[in-house]
Structure formats: C-alpha cells, structure tokens
Design a protein around this motif. Structure first.
Motif, mmCIF file in Angstrom:
data_model
loop_
_atom_site.group_PDB
_atom_site.id
_atom_site.type_symbol
_atom_site.label_atom_id
_atom_site.label_comp_id
_atom_site.label_asym_id
_atom_site.label_seq_id
_atom_site.Cartn_x
_atom_site.Cartn_y
_atom_site.Cartn_z
ATOM 1 N N HIS A 257 0.820 -1.213 0.000
ATOM 2 C CA HIS A 257 0.000 0.000 0.000
ATOM 3 C C HIS A 257 0.861 1.275 0.000
ATOM 4 O O HIS A 257 1.787 1.416 0.801
ATOM 5 C CB HIS A 257 -0.922 0.003 1.215
ATOM 6 N N GLY A 258 0.533 2.166 -0.919
ATOM 7 C CA GLY A 258 1.233 3.436 -1.023
ATOM 8 C C GLY A 258 2.509 3.373 -1.833
ATOM 9 O O GLY A 258 3.098 4.421 -2.139
ATOM 10 N N TYR B 42 -8.200 6.130 -6.248
ATOM 11 C CA TYR B 42 -7.940 4.770 -5.787
ATOM 12 C C TYR B 42 -6.691 4.177 -6.435
ATOM 13 O O TYR B 42 -5.766 3.741 -5.745
ATOM 14 C CB TYR B 42 -9.169 3.877 -6.060
ATOM 15 N N LEU B 43 -6.643 4.129 -7.761
ATOM 16 C CA LEU B 43 -5.542 3.483 -8.473
ATOM 17 C C LEU B 43 -4.826 4.503 -9.351
ATOM 18 O O LEU B 43 -5.416 5.056 -10.289
ATOM 19 C CB LEU B 43 -6.059 2.324 -9.333
ATOM 20 N N GLU B 44 -3.578 4.731 -9.046
ATOM 21 C CA GLU B 44 -2.781 5.675 -9.820
ATOM 22 C C GLU B 44 -1.858 4.925 -10.774
ATOM 23 O O GLU B 44 -1.168 3.982 -10.363
ATOM 24 C CB GLU B 44 -1.938 6.551 -8.889
ATOM 25 N N THR B 45 -1.866 5.341 -12.035
ATOM 26 C CA THR B 45 -0.960 4.771 -13.025
ATOM 27 C C THR B 45 0.325 5.598 -13.061
ATOM 28 O O THR B 45 0.284 6.820 -13.238
ATOM 29 C CB THR B 45 -1.600 4.767 -14.423
ATOM 30 N N LEU C 3 -1.717 2.000 -5.092
ATOM 31 C CA LEU C 3 -3.022 2.097 -4.445
ATOM 32 C C LEU C 3 -3.014 3.321 -3.535
ATOM 33 O O LEU C 3 -2.227 3.405 -2.577
ATOM 34 C CB LEU C 3 -3.319 0.831 -3.627
ATOM 35 N N LEU C 4 -3.888 4.296 -3.820
ATOM 36 C CA LEU C 4 -3.909 5.566 -3.094
ATOM 37 C C LEU C 4 -4.853 5.552 -1.898
ATOM 38 O O LEU C 4 -4.549 6.144 -0.856
ATOM 39 C CB LEU C 4 -4.327 6.696 -4.046
ATOM 40 N N ALA C 5 -6.006 4.939 -2.043
ATOM 41 C CA ALA C 5 -7.039 5.005 -1.008
ATOM 42 C C ALA C 5 -6.579 4.290 0.261
ATOM 43 O O ALA C 5 -5.843 3.300 0.200
ATOM 44 C CB ALA C 5 -8.331 4.374 -1.528
ATOM 45 N N PRO C 6 -7.026 4.775 1.427
ATOM 46 C CA PRO C 6 -6.676 4.085 2.676
ATOM 47 C C PRO C 6 -7.322 2.708 2.732
ATOM 48 O O PRO C 6 -8.410 2.496 2.187
ATOM 49 C CB PRO C 6 -7.238 5.019 3.754
#
Length: 758
Positions: free
Chosen positions: A56-57, A100-103, A111-114
């Motif tokens: 995550h992150g 949510y999903l950054e390319t 994955l951006l969302a907590p």
C-alpha cells in the motif's frame, strides 16, 4: 521484483475496506453505500488488488504484478490492463483524476485510497447462517471416515456410489435458521440467487482397471498419494505427479496386509497412513515422501481408524473414532503424539452421545472443522486450541469427505443428497453452492498451498441377487441376479407372501421405486408418483398390499404409503419432521417411525395414526434402525453409539441385548434381516467376503459363506419368510479413478501463501 513467496500478504479477515468501499474476499464482491448492487471481481483482478494492498502506497511495477498474479506463465500486458480496468470500474475511479488506483508512467501502479481490515469477529457474528435443506441420503460407511478393524475392502466406497449414481434429486433448497431480520432476509435472497450449480471441470489422472481411491495432495499440489486396491482387496499407497503419468508404489505392505488412508504432513516430507494386518490389527504408520523408512507410530485408538489430519507443527495426528468406547458418554476427537506414540483426548465441548470425525485444520492453523455424528452428520467449527464448537451446516446427511479451500474462505464437501454431490460452503455467509460435475465425485482433498483438488471418481454399479440358502454349487450357495438391467439396483424388499420384490433403481434414468413379480422377471414396473430416498429398504405390510417408503418431494423428507397394485402413494402426516425410516406393526393403526431427535441423533416413536394429529404412544432414544417381527410380536433395533442388536416389546420397553458383538461398527447397522427363527446378519471374515450368520451365535462361529471374494454392500438385505432365499445388493462392476480439478476461481490464495512461507 515483488515475489509472492518473499512478500506474502497477511489476510487479517474476510472483509477489507478500501476507501469508501468494502471488499468481500470470499465472494470477490466490492460494495458501497452509493451502489445499488455489488460489483463482482474476477479472480485475477482480486489478486492484483491484494498485491497492491500488500504494498500500500508504494509503486508496484507491471512486471512484479505479472509475476505475482500470473506465476509460471507467459501472459501479455493486456491481462493486467484488463484487471486494472475492472478494479477502476468497481471503485468508480477516474484514470485521469484517480482517488484509488494511480498509473505511474513506465513504472506501474499504486493504491492511493486508505485500507483497513474489518474485524473478522464482528463480521462473523453479523452474518446469519443459511443452510441447505436436509437431502436424500444413502447408507453405507463414510469414505475416508470409517475404516474398521479389518482389511479395507472396496465396500468402503461402493455403497456410496450406487446411491449417488442413482440419485436424480433436483436442485438444492436453502432456508434461514431462526433469523427473521431484514439483514437475514437479504442474505436468504442472496443465497437463493447463488443456489444455481457452479460448473467444475476436471480430468482423471489414473485409468487402471480396479479401484484407486482416497487421494491426498502434497502441500504444493505437485504429487498425489492414493490407495490402490488389488484383486483381493488389499491396498497399498501409490505416489504419482498430479497428471496422467505412471505411478510408483510408496509403501510395500507384507503379504496379507493393507495400507490405506494416506495424508501428507504440512512440510511435505512425510505421509501418515494406516496399515491393517491379517488379524485386522490396525496401526498408524509414517513413510518418507521419497519412499522407504516406514515407521510404526502407534496402534489405532479403539482398534479402528477414521479420516485424520496432521497438527500444524507436524508433531501429531488428530483423529476421531467411529465406535464410542463403552466407558465414555461420547466419542471425541483424539490427538496422537508422534514422538511418544501416546493418545490423549482433545479438550473441547462435546455432548453425550456425539461422535466426532474427520477433523481438518484450517490453512492458517487457527481453526478445526470436523464432522459430527455418523449418518445424520453436519460440519462443525472450533478454535484449534479447543473450546465450544459452532455448527456450520444443517444438512443432516451422509457426508463423504471434505476439505478447506487453501485461503480458508470456505470448504468443499461431498454428500449424498442432490444431483451434484459436491458442494462449496462459504465461511463468511454460510451459503452452500452445488458444484456441477460430469461424474460421481467423492472424498475431496485440497492442497494446502495450491488451488488444486483431487477426489475419487467412482463408476461402479450394483445389482440385486437372490441367494439360495439351501442349494449349493461347487461348495457355494447358488446365486442369481433378479430383474437384470443395465443400470443400478439396490435395497431389495421381498413381500411377506414371497411373490413380489420392491427395490430402488435408476433404470428409468432417475431414482425410483420399482415393484416386480418374481415369476415375471421382465415385468417390473416403476412407481412414478414420488422420488424415494435411497437409504433404507421399503417395508411391506403383512398382507403384502402396501409399502412404507421415505421420499423427498421438496425440502423435507416424507413418509409415503404405497399401494402395490395401483402404484398410488399417499404422504402420511407424521408429526416428526423429515422421518428417516418406518415399520408396520401387527396393528394397522400403529406405526413405528424414526426421526432426528436433535443434533443428528435418532429416536424411534410408536404412533397411533387413527387420530389427528397422530398421538405418540412410546419412544426410544438412540435407535438407528428398527424392524418388526410380526411372528413373535417383537421389535428389533440397532444403535449408532454402540455395537450390537437389541430386542424390545411393542411398547418399546424392557430392551434386552440379542447380540452384543454384531453389528461391530455403526456402518454395519443395516446389515441384518428377520428370519423365521431369529435375526440374521451379513457377516464377513478374511476367508469369506460375504457370510450369513444367526445373531447371538458365539463370535468364534464361522458364518455360512455366500461369496468368498465379493463383499455385499452394507445395505439392508431381505430374507423371505421361508428362510430359504436371501436378497442382497452386490457388485456388477467395480472401478474408480482419481480426478483432478483446478480451484483457482474459488480461492484468493492469500492464506496459502502465508502457509507456504511458514
């Protein structure tokens, strides 16, 4: 590179919160308060999400995701692009303005969302249990569950197969146990929506003549061990790759010995198995997976073995026993310490009369699921440290093997009761989904760290044979098949006037009751008005005009009274739900009916059916099967909790033991019939596969040998009133192979990865 073996994801519960969405892992569903319906993810999209959650992150490269989700393959970039696209759609995310999903250009995805694992205990407590209704069930000994004190013969599987192969009960029905809340109602609706069978493709990996059965997969799913039975029904453990390739013998039993029930250790280095000698003495053994170094660990507890599992640390074996010790009120699970060879009782809550079998540890080692009771059994769950078990299913059926999915999200189990035979149980919701397969599938075994399952594919058939007890040829009683057909026939019942035979058969392409006159072998006719449950023999009235048969028109079993001449069947208003067996008495107004008295235990009730509702006159607990002796006005019965045959009066009082030894184990509780001078039993010994002996005779007395090599099925025989002819179910053909199926679509694999790391 992100390697799943180096960085396994630790799954803390079955529900994961991602931003404002909740992901239900076992169901692969993404839900939100803003969405009317959940979005279902593909297996690969779910795996991509879990990989991103585990990092995550952080930016996870495309190469790493391909390695994680599509290992040992050569996928194109398109498969990952499609999975990411599905995730964006599920999370209502915008590629150009992602929440949510950054390319990451030329980098991968982040994955951006907590994220937050939701409390598993709260989820489990909030989820009502939805169960499948009681099914049609067939008798016989449970496969991999009731190996008794003898060499394991093919009848361990055969009685199951005929019953299963004949069944054509349509569909599966769900109902909610004791919860009428709005949440419960929604869950029931979802369960009904999922009741449609799932198709499960498979291949067979053995094809030798004879029987290969009771397979066990290595933890990584690469190897399978199984029993191979020879012409004399002695077994040895075979080992082969999980493909259609030649096998090699892993064990080498001495002459007259039989090796059965292989189970892999968690580290994949050893297998445990059970060895019987010529005197039916049973020992627990281990052998290296590379072969050789066979080692005896201990004698079987109580003289017999049932399906078992290694403890998570491979220091012991957890096993149940089918015979309740006479000195104990119940039969709990037992733990064998391999180092000392000592047995001890596993400490947990168990009620008097319960028999617990077939324990399996969850992939993470935190839980034990087991089967409670023999014939009307269900699956129960408890912590691996013991405690109070929780009931999972309410099928009250004859379960024929089960195992955990490798991520711990559910179970696959086989039982007699529907046209699909194999089912998937979801741990989060309690839903049971039939698995549609092209052949009869029993005794599933799933690799601990791989989405692979093996099972027994049984293709046996049986027929009804009339054996003369007064005529012999070449030293054996004369035997002939009656009402010959190309399909399977079973559970014969000869009428009191010795003129007609009732039996169950699938010769009309569905399971049905058939009635034929013995002097007209080609004139047997089908009773089409209902579908019988292939469990017990039909029961004739004394005037040979009517029969009592258990059927299942919908979700509950029903007692039918059938007019033999017209074929009309009347459903009788028995006060007890789902009756299991019944018998006439000398008074047409009074019937004996057996039904579940609670938690899978049976009792028999004497009813007065001349009033409405029927009035209960007397009852007796723990009665597996009852038969009425009209000539002597006596009631005979067997029990599940202990060996033996009992006799009582018409009021079910003053029970006395007729034979303290036969039947030996619960799986034999049907193998008897009343004759003109007493009760007789379908016996066996090492020199005679099918024998016939009067109950109450000394244990040392040998039975009349009806067949030296072919064992009768452990279903009810039928002796005519003259005592001259016996009708019994026996093999017509006898074969089984090992099947292999891919379960990738049913499991996320996260717990399997954790197990593999350990």
């Amino acid at each position: 590179m992100l390697n799943p073996r180096s960085y396994p994801l630790h799954q803390e519960s079955d529900r994961l919160k991602v931003g404002e969405f909740v992901v239900d892992l076992p169901r692969r569903e993404v839900v939100s308060v803003s969405q009317a319906e959940p979005v279902r993810l593909t297996v690969k999209a779910m795996h991509v999400l879990l990989a991103l959650v585990g990092q995550h992150g952080k930016v996870v490269s495309r190469e790493a995701l391909l390695e994680w989700v599509w290992p040992d393959t050569l996928p194109t970039d398109d498969v990952l692009t499609q999975a990411i696209g599905q995730l964006r759609k599920a999370f209502a995310d915008d590629r150009d303005a992602p929440r949510y999903l950054e390319t990451i250009s030329k980098g991968g995805y982040r994955l951006l969302a907590p994220v937050q694992w939701l409390d598993a205990g709260t989820v489990e407590a909030a989820a009502p249990i939805v169960q499948i209704a009681p099914p049609a069930i067939a008798g016989g000994t449970p496969v991999r569950s009731t190996t008794t004190g003898r060499k394991p013969a093919r009848s361990r599987l055969v009685p199951v197969v005929i019953a299963v192969a004949c069944l054509a009960v349509a569909g599966a029905w769900y109902y909610l146990r004791g919860d009428s809340s709005e949440v419960a109602t929604k869950t029931v609706a979802a369960a009904k929506a999922d009741a449609a069978p799932e198709s499960l493709a498979f291949t067979t990996i053995t094809s030798r003549p004879g029987r290969e059965t009771n397979p066990s997969l290595s933890p990584d799913g690469a190897l399978v061990a199984y029993e191979q039975m020879d012409e004399e029904n002695y077994g040895r453990i075979m080992l082969q790759a999980s493909a259609h390739v030649p096998a090699r013998a892993l064990t080498n039993p001495p002459p007259g010995h039989s090796d059965v029930m292989p189970v892999w250790s968690h580290d994949g280095r050893r297998l445990a198995f059970v060895r019987y000698d010529q005197s039916s003495h049973c020992r627990i053994m281990t052998v290296a997976s590379s072969g050789g170094n066979e080692r005896a660990i201990a004698d079987c507890f109580g003289g017999g073995a049932s399906t078992y599992d290694w403890t998570p640390d491979d220091s012991g074996l957890l096993m149940g026993t089918v015979v309740k010790p006479a000195s104990e009120p119940s039969s709990p699970l037992r733990l064998l310490d391999i180092a000392s060879g000592k047995w001890r009782t596993f400490d947990y809550a168990i009620s008097n009369g319960d028999i617990d079998l077939d324990p399996r540890y969850s992939p993470d080692g935190q839980w034990i699921v087991f089967r409670r009771n023999i014939s009307l059994s269900d699956l129960w769950k408890m912590p691996a440290s013991g405690g109070k078990p929780q009931r999972l299913t309410s099928i009250r059926s004859d379960i024929r093997g089960w195992d955990w999915l490798p991520d711990g999200s559910g179970l696959i189990f086989s039982y007699i009761g529907s046209a699909t035979f194999m089912h998937r149980y979801d741990m989060a919701s309690g839903r049971i989904t039939p698995l549609e397969m092209s052949e009869v599938a029993l005794t599933p075994d799933i690799a601990r760290a791989s989405p692979s399952m093996v099972f027994t594919v049984d293709r046996s058939m049986a027929g009804i044979f009339r054996v003369s007890l007064t005529e012999s040829k070449d030293g054996q009683p004369v035997r002939e098949r009656v009402f010959d057909s190309s399909r399977s026939d079973m559970l014969p019942a000869i009428s009191p006037d010795n003129r007609m035979l009732a039996f169950l058969s699938d010769r009309g392409s569905r399971q049905a009751l058939w009635i034929g006159e013995l002097d007209k072998p080609d004139a047997a006719r089908e009773i089409e008005s209902f579908m019988p449950v292939p469990r017990h023999n039909p029961v004739w009235s004394e005037d040979s005009r009517k029969l009592l048969v258990i059927g299942k028109p919908a979700t509950q079993q029903v007692l039918y009274e059938v007019d033999a001449e017209s074929g009309r069947a009347e459903a009788l208003p028995v006060p007890a739900s789902s009756p299991i067996y019944a018998a006439y008495t000398d008074d047409p107004k009074r019937l004996l009916v057996g039904a579940d008295s609670g938690e899978g235990r049976l009792r028999v009730v004497l009813y007065d059916r001349s009033v409405s509702p029927w009035r209960e006159l007397a009852s007796l607990e723990d009665v597996a099967l009852v038969k009425y002796d009209a000539a002597h006005r006596q009631v005979y019965f067997t029990r599940m909790s202990k060996p033996g045959l009992w006799r009582t009066d018409m009021q079910l009082g003053g029970a006395e033991v007729v034979d303290a030894f036969r039947p030996r184990v619960p799986s034999e509780y049907k193998r008897w019939s009343i004759g003109p001078d007493g009760v007789y039993f379908l016996d066996w010994n090492e020199g005679c596969a099918t024998g016939w002996i009067k109950m109450g005779e000394p244990r040392s007395r040998s039975p009349l040998c009806l067949e030296r090599k072919i064992e009768s099925w452990p279903l009810g025989p039928s002796l005519d009133r003259s005592g001259k002819y016996l009708y019994v179910t026996m093999d017509v053909s006898n074969s089984s192979d090992i099947g292999l199926a891919d379960l990738s679509a049913m499991t996320s694999g996260t717990a399997a990865a954790t197990t593999a790391k350990r």
